[in-house]
Design an enzyme around this catalytic site. Sequence first.
Site, PDB file in Angstrom:
ATOM      1  N   HIS A  87      -5.423  -3.681  -2.585  1.00  0.00           N
ATOM      2  CA  HIS A  87      -5.041  -2.632  -3.523  1.00  0.00           C
ATOM      3  C   HIS A  87      -4.924  -3.148  -4.956  1.00  0.00           C
ATOM      4  CE1 HIS A  87      -4.275   0.666  -0.673  1.00  0.00           C
ATOM      5  NE2 HIS A  87      -3.961  -0.300   0.167  1.00  0.00           N
ATOM      6  N   LYS A  93     -12.269  -0.104  -2.220  1.00  0.00           N
ATOM      7  CA  LYS A  93     -11.358   0.580  -3.145  1.00  0.00           C
ATOM      8  C   LYS A  93     -11.908   0.476  -4.562  1.00  0.00           C
ATOM      9  CE  LYS A  93      -7.370   0.150  -0.089  1.00  0.00           C
ATOM     10  NZ  LYS A  93      -8.179  -0.124   1.131  1.00  0.00           N
ATOM     11  N   SER A 135       0.790  -1.221   0.000  1.00  0.00           N
ATOM     12  CA  SER A 135       0.000   0.000   0.000  1.00  0.00           C
ATOM     13  C   SER A 135       0.822   1.271   0.000  1.00  0.00           C
ATOM     14  CB  SER A 135      -0.939   0.003   1.207  1.00  0.00           C
ATOM     15  OG  SER A 135      -0.210  -0.127   2.418  1.00  0.00           O
TER      16      SER A 135
END
Length: 290
Positions: free
Chosen positions: A211, A242, A183
Amino acid sequence: MSYDKIKSLIEQQLAEIRAAGLYKTERVLLGPQGGSIRVAQGTAINLCANNYLGLANHPAIVEAAAHAVRMRGYGMASVRFICGTQDLHKDLERAITSFLGAGDTILYSSCFDANTGLFETLLGEDDAVLSDALNHASVIDGIRLCKAQRYRYAHGDMADLEKGLRETAGRRIRLIATDGVFSMDGDFARLDAIVELAERYGAIVMVDDSHATGFIGPTGRGTPELFGVADKVDLITSTLGKAVGGGTGGFTAGRRELIELLRQRSRPYLFSNAGRAASCGGGWRRTRGS
């Protein structure tokens, strides 16, 4: 008062945080998340959210979430195994399972909960976990909760990982834990090499792909797909927060038996309210790609 002494200690810690330049303040948005946001000072370009595909305010996602609330209510007011599971939860789990090509999926209120509920459920004193030095805080905290032997290998260093596998050769289960995309630095775990070592030394592999899920890889199925090892990664933890719409919620997907054990013993799953209909509806719409 008994708190007075404690209060001075806390104030000292807060002063030290400020002096170090690490004190955090929250920027208040006066509208939806997006590439352009409205704040008290006016309009600003937003480059710091994890809204990778700009779906946090996409009309189709918003409508799916709103429809789910209208049809299934605001919240469950219960945990999943008592009376807190709706058809929306099962629909989303099936959609994620199909999307990732996994054996099964279990939902959590966040990926942080997915990670803190994973290691202590699967690993005991006879086991070992090998963790990349730059793994996310939730992976680190999850490992701290379990009683397994811990080996922290240097970031992306396959020689150090192999050393750890040799040192833990006598353990019952060995689990390699890594972020898929790290990240802070944005680099990728070497999943092809990690899987090769896992197969050679009889270990299993867990990837936090928060991610990456939804947009990394040829069809957005994350770093296992990118490295061509989707069928060899045993567990994937990830988030709905996300690229998968930007809402709340997380999940663990993987081997069917492992997910079944998590349903029986994973504490954040057993003792937290079920996810809201809005997150399930929006997540289902995004995962189904419709």
